[in-house]
Design an enzyme around this catalytic site. Sequence first.
Site, PDB file in Angstrom:
ATOM      1  N   HIS A 183      -7.488 -56.888  55.185  1.00 37.92           N
ATOM      2  CA  HIS A 183      -6.245 -57.524  55.647  1.00 37.92           C
ATOM      3  C   HIS A 183      -6.479 -59.004  55.973  1.00 37.92           C
ATOM      4  CE1 HIS A 183      -2.741 -58.462  58.128  1.00 37.92           C
ATOM      5  NE2 HIS A 183      -3.551 -58.741  59.132  1.00 37.92           N
ATOM      6  N   HIS A 188      -4.710 -63.304  55.362  1.00 40.74           N
ATOM      7  CA  HIS A 188      -4.640 -64.467  56.261  1.00 40.74           C
ATOM      8  C   HIS A 188      -5.340 -65.733  55.771  1.00 40.74           C
ATOM      9  CE1 HIS A 188      -2.700 -62.818  59.855  1.00 40.74           C
ATOM     10  NE2 HIS A 188      -3.417 -61.712  59.723  1.00 40.74           N
ATOM     11  N   SER A 260      -1.107 -58.423  52.233  1.00 41.80           N
ATOM     12  CA  SER A 260      -2.260 -57.523  52.201  1.00 41.80           C
ATOM     13  C   SER A 260      -1.829 -56.064  52.081  1.00 41.80           C
ATOM     14  CB  SER A 260      -3.116 -57.711  53.458  1.00 41.80           C
ATOM     15  OG  SER A 260      -2.381 -57.323  54.602  1.00 41.80           O
TER      16      SER A 260
HETATM   17  N1  H2B Z   1      -6.187 -58.366  67.460  1.00 41.90           N
HETATM   18  C1  H2B Z   1      -6.893 -58.478  66.331  1.00 41.90           C
HETATM   19  N2  H2B Z   1      -8.217 -58.257  66.349  1.00 41.90           N
HETATM   20  N3  H2B Z   1      -6.301 -58.808  65.182  1.00 41.90           N
HETATM   21  C2  H2B Z   1      -4.996 -59.069  65.086  1.00 41.90           C
HETATM   22  O1  H2B Z   1      -4.502 -59.400  63.996  1.00 41.90           O
HETATM   23  C3  H2B Z   1      -4.209 -58.974  66.263  1.00 41.90           C
HETATM   24  C4  H2B Z   1      -4.852 -58.590  67.474  1.00 41.90           C
HETATM   25  N4  H2B Z   1      -2.907 -59.246  66.285  1.00 41.90           N
HETATM   26  N5  H2B Z   1      -4.135 -58.460  68.613  1.00 41.90           N
HETATM   27  C5  H2B Z   1      -2.201 -59.522  67.483  1.00 41.90           C
HETATM   28  C6  H2B Z   1      -2.663 -58.647  68.618  1.00 41.90           C
HETATM   29  C7  H2B Z   1      -0.724 -59.605  67.144  1.00 41.90           C
HETATM   30  O2  H2B Z   1      -0.197 -58.387  66.718  1.00 41.90           O
HETATM   31  C8  H2B Z   1       0.219 -60.190  68.173  1.00 41.90           C
HETATM   32  C9  H2B Z   1      -0.150 -61.520  68.696  1.00 41.90           C
HETATM   33  O3  H2B Z   1       0.430 -59.282  69.219  1.00 41.90           O
HETATM   34 FE    FE Z   2      -3.002 -59.931  60.748  1.00 43.56          FE
END
Ligand code: H2B
Ligand code: FE
Length: 335
Positions: A183, A188, A260
């Site tokens: 992903h 990203h 993704s």
């Molecule tokens: N943690 C991790 N490790 N990866 C993410 O993509 C992620 C996260 N997304 N914590 C965040 C939360 C996102 O869903 C939002 C900011 O809550």
């Molecule tokens: Fe993400």
Amino acid sequence: GSEWFPKSIYDLDICAKRVIMYGAGLDADHPGFKDKEYRERRMMFGELALQYKHGEPIPRIEYTDSERKTWGVIYRKLRELHKKYACKQFLDNFDLLERHCGYSENNIPQLEDICKFLKGFSRSLGPNESLFSAKTGFRVRPVAGYLSARDFLAGLAYRVFFCTQYVRHHADPFYTPEPDTVHELMGHMALFADPDFAQFSQEIGLASLGASEEDLKKLATLYFFSIEFGLSSDDAADSPMKEHGSNNERFKVYGAGLLSSAGELQHAVEGSATIIRFDPDRVVEQECLITTFQSAYFYTRNFEEAQQKLRMFTNNMKRPFIVRYNPYTESVEVL
Ligand code: H2B
Ligand code: FE
């Protein structure tokens, strides 16, 4: 808003340790829950990430045949869909990742190589000539699993993306209930090389530092419907002629959650999913769905528009102080 938040890029070592779920804690409905070998592998990734400190080179991973097979299956499918539906900035930068960072269907790229690429790279053109291509200075750092929205968004304030290195379970290559390296790398990375997108990401992060619980939830929702699930319209998309065009004629995709996921990407642009204008006051009312497709998606003309709208919105958020990012020291001054 009196909660602790990182004041320097080194403080992100603290955020990285507060993982909500990883390795041994895999939920019972996770495809890898009953697989002892998978759980042990995840523990290894978890420990590597927890030991990592800002400034160190990111450990290179030797991926297994099974992990590389999973990666390859997804890579082939997604690249086909990207070419049809992804926005231009994503595609151009993805080409660069293939050229400079070892992206291919046979190889899982290494985070350290991506970091170097995002900083900028020079290439020799001849004995007295070289070409320097500056990118955005965005960095990735390994993380063991899911972080709270607060910790995760704080990273973006410092142009740091917390990035998993483990691969989803091989039983179902097209499904993962949590972020995994497929992903992150397929969805990203490409856009972190785009200056407008990088700026937009950082500003969500800066707005989150010390924000109230209520404002933080709004920022997490804005993050979700832009960076994860956002679309853009080409310049003529709003013209009366195109108004009734199908989604795939009117929109390009930039959100990583879509780029993704073959299934949701096709759902969003090949079907008749609801796609409405990105207006922060409206977006924050939308529920973020984790285990099903979203019931609506949002678009802007470009990243600059997303940026302007985000700024207008965050200007109205109340914080008892002002934060100012200092790029020379990679720290935040609280005024
Ligand atoms: N943690 C991790 N490790 N990866 C993410 O993509 C992620 C996260 N997304 N914590 C965040 C939360 C996102 O869903 C939002 C900011 O809550
Ligand atoms: Fe993400």
